[in-house]
Enzyme design. Structure first.
Site, mmCIF file in Angstrom:
data_model
loop_
_atom_site.group_PDB
_atom_site.id
_atom_site.type_symbol
_atom_site.label_atom_id
_atom_site.label_comp_id
_atom_site.label_asym_id
_atom_site.label_seq_id
_atom_site.Cartn_x
_atom_site.Cartn_y
_atom_site.Cartn_z
ATOM 1 N N ARG A 70 1.185 -1.737 -0.062
ATOM 2 C CA ARG A 70 -0.079 0.676 -0.024
ATOM 3 C C ARG A 70 0.667 1.101 0.664
ATOM 4 N NH1 ARG A 70 -4.720 0.630 4.237
ATOM 5 N NH2 ARG A 70 -5.199 2.246 3.087
ATOM 6 N N CYS B 245 -0.279 6.221 8.826
ATOM 7 C CA CYS B 245 -1.078 5.070 8.087
ATOM 8 C C CYS B 245 -2.621 5.293 7.345
ATOM 9 C CB CYS B 245 -2.146 4.267 9.140
ATOM 10 S SG CYS B 245 -2.789 4.519 10.732
#
Length: 270
Positions: A170, A228
């Site tokens: 990611r 995040c």
């Protein structure tokens, strides 16, 4: 202030003076509350991430904005957690979810720690008994500005280290299953929070954590900003940072879910 990470032996030695919190939550849509009802550590109360530890999602604020202090305080009160209580939280994912509760509590000066190894570390029988604690007095406090970072604070020339707690695919932008676009904040370093722990969910030794952070540019000499996908697992890096003796760092609550909804540049690759 107690260390942000305690083990099962510490929990048992202090069992009469600790409130245990189960903070399971799953990105794939499974119910943490249902998992709790099927079996949890004796005496543990359930804390719901979506209602107690986050405000409603929006493109402008991200998927898990910080909760209003009054909402957070009401949730703590309902769980029997008061101003003077010590809280130990766990999940079944190495603490990457439960860290959100612990970081929130510690940021406003409350005594709180993650259970090292979480649910997997427990060697006794789980229970389905749900406690009904009396409502406690938990005073709302504003989230301290010095522990938070904004979207504009994350620029690479800000004199700080920006750490991305997401898994490497990611971060690189190979995949993006949740947010508006793939990639990461330009200048950020990838430090996947799940690698702070061993396969059994226990934190790496402090010396290894320090080396791990230093390799990402966080050696204690520069301020750290952690983000995040939505500001939840970023808290795990902040807990690990403090546990390793490298300071407290700041949380960017909006994280990639907020950043990706803007027209700011995104980086891909390593």
């Amino acid at each position: 202030m107690i260390d942000p990470v305690v083990d099962l032996a510490w929990l048992r030695a202090n069992a009469g003076d600790v409130i245990l919190a189960d903070v399971r939550w799953y990105l794939d849509g499974r119910s943490g509350a249902e998992a709790y009802r099927k079996g949890h550590l004796p005496g543990a109360v359930f804390i719901d991430l979506d209602t107690a530890l986050a405000a409603p999602a929006s493109p402008a604020e991200g998927r898990h904005p910080l909760p209003d202090p009054a909402v957070f305080a009401a949730a703590m009160s309902a769980a029997g957690i008061g101003d003077a209580d010590r809280v130990v939280a766990y999940d079944d994912a190495g603490g990457v979810i439960a860290a959100r509760l612990i970081w929130l509590l510690r940021s406003i000066g409350r005594q709180a720690a993650l259970l090292d190894g979480g649910l997997l570390s427990y060697d006794g029988e789980l229970t389905t008994d749900v406690p009904s604690p009396p409502r406690a007095d938990f005073t709302p406090r504003e989230w301290p500005a010095e522990r938070l970072a904004s979207l504009t604070d994350t620029t690479a020339d800000g004199g700080h280290v920006v750490l991305d707690a997401r898994d490497a695919p990611r971060f690189r932008g190979d995949t993006e299953p949740v947010d508006a676009r793939p990639g990461h904040i330009p200048g950020a370093r990838n430090l996947p929070c799940r690698d702070n722990v061993t396969p059994d969910g226990r934190f790496l030794p402090v010396a290894e954590l320090r080396d791990r952070f230093a390799a990402a540019g966080a050696d204690g000499t520069a301020e750290v900003i952690s983000y995040c996908g939505s500001g939840v697992t970023a808290c795990h890096n902040l807990i690990a940072l403090e546990h390793a003796g490298l300071g407290q760092g700041r949380l960017y609550p909006g994280s990639w879910s907020q950043y990706a909804a803007t027209d700011r540049p995104a980086a891909t690759g390593d």
